[in-house]
Design an enzyme around this catalytic site. Structure first.
Site, PDB file in Angstrom:
ATOM      1  N   ARG A  69       0.803  -1.227   0.000  1.00 19.37           N
ATOM      2  CA  ARG A  69       0.000   0.000   0.000  1.00 19.37           C
ATOM      3  C   ARG A  69       0.834   1.274   0.000  1.00 19.37           C
ATOM      4  O   ARG A  69       0.347   2.335  -0.382  1.00 19.37           O
ATOM      5  CB  ARG A  69      -0.998  -0.028   1.154  1.00 19.37           C
ATOM      6  CG  ARG A  69      -2.060  -1.092   0.932  1.00 19.37           C
ATOM      7  CD  ARG A  69      -3.113  -1.065   2.012  1.00 19.37           C
ATOM      8  NE  ARG A  69      -4.031  -2.151   1.821  1.00 19.37           N
ATOM      9  CZ  ARG A  69      -4.014  -3.293   2.500  1.00 19.37           C
ATOM     10  NH1 ARG A  69      -3.109  -3.480   3.432  1.00 19.37           N
ATOM     11  NH2 ARG A  69      -4.903  -4.221   2.260  1.00 19.37           N
ATOM     12  N   GLU A 106       4.299 -12.021  14.026  1.00 19.97           N
ATOM     13  CA  GLU A 106       3.664 -12.644  15.184  1.00 19.97           C
ATOM     14  C   GLU A 106       3.988 -14.138  15.249  1.00 19.97           C
ATOM     15  O   GLU A 106       4.260 -14.676  16.316  1.00 19.97           O
ATOM     16  CB  GLU A 106       2.148 -12.430  15.099  1.00 19.97           C
ATOM     17  CG  GLU A 106       1.411 -12.837  16.350  1.00 19.97           C
ATOM     18  CD  GLU A 106      -0.056 -12.489  16.293  1.00 19.97           C
ATOM     19  OE1 GLU A 106      -0.803 -13.040  17.103  1.00 19.97           O
ATOM     20  OE2 GLU A 106      -0.460 -11.673  15.434  1.00 19.97           O
TER      21      GLU A 106
END
Length: 181
Positions: A69, A106
């Site tokens: 993005r 994560e």
């Protein structure tokens, strides 16, 4: 902030949609697609980024956009500022010789890379993306810029999730975010 800037921020905020439990339960996803669909909202984003850079009288040689993005906002800002745009991509997506940095996710690790000749030592860069959450990808981009001996002028994001403290991870580099949650 001037009334014009405040109006632009409100316009941008109205064009961010929230999707609960996406991509998984417990996550509130902030969707920027309506910003991209609206020429007025997209222009407001780039106007505010440009005003920020120019008001600080920052010299910038390159805008560095993060996959994917950052590629949407970065070239528009680079064009406004009359500077070049450079891609930071996920590993394996760029041709030619590249420089790579690994970072923690994560669950596991990921890698980002830049073409070896994309940034020259001493060039002044701004790094841009749509979102700052934990700061992992942005931090990796900063590490890539350090490897190239670039001078990081700061980081720009449309949205910042303040509770995740991503900006702390990027110190000493400043973060300018249009919208904070």
């Amino acid at each position: 902030m001037a009334a014009g800037a405040e109006g632009k921020l409100q316009l941008i905020q109205r064009h961010i949609r929230a999707f609960p439990d996406f991509p998984r339960k417990g996550i509130l996803f902030r969707d920027i697609c309506p910003i991209l669909k609206s020429p007025v909202a997209l222009t407001a984003v780039i106007d505010l980024f440009e005003e920020h850079v120019r008001s600080r009288q920052q010299q910038v040689d390159l805008i560095v956009g993060l996959d994917a993005r950052g590629f949407l906002f970065g070239p528009l800002l680079a064009q406004r500022l009359g500077v070049g745009f450079v891609l930071v991509r996920k590993k394996g997506k760029l041709p030619g010789a590249t420089v790579c940095v690994a970072y923690d996710l994560e669950y596991g690790t990921a890698e980002v890379e830049i073409q070896e000749d994309a940034v020259a030592p001493g060039q002044k860069v701004l790094i841009i993306d749509d979102l700052l959450a934990t700061g992992g990808t942005m931090h990796a981009a900063c590490e890539l810029m350090k490897k190239h001996q670039a001078e990081i002028q700061g980081c720009l994001v449309v949205m910042e999730l303040k509770e995740l403290k991503g900006a702390d991870r990027l110190k000493p580099h400043g973060v300018f975010s249009l919208i904070q949650y």
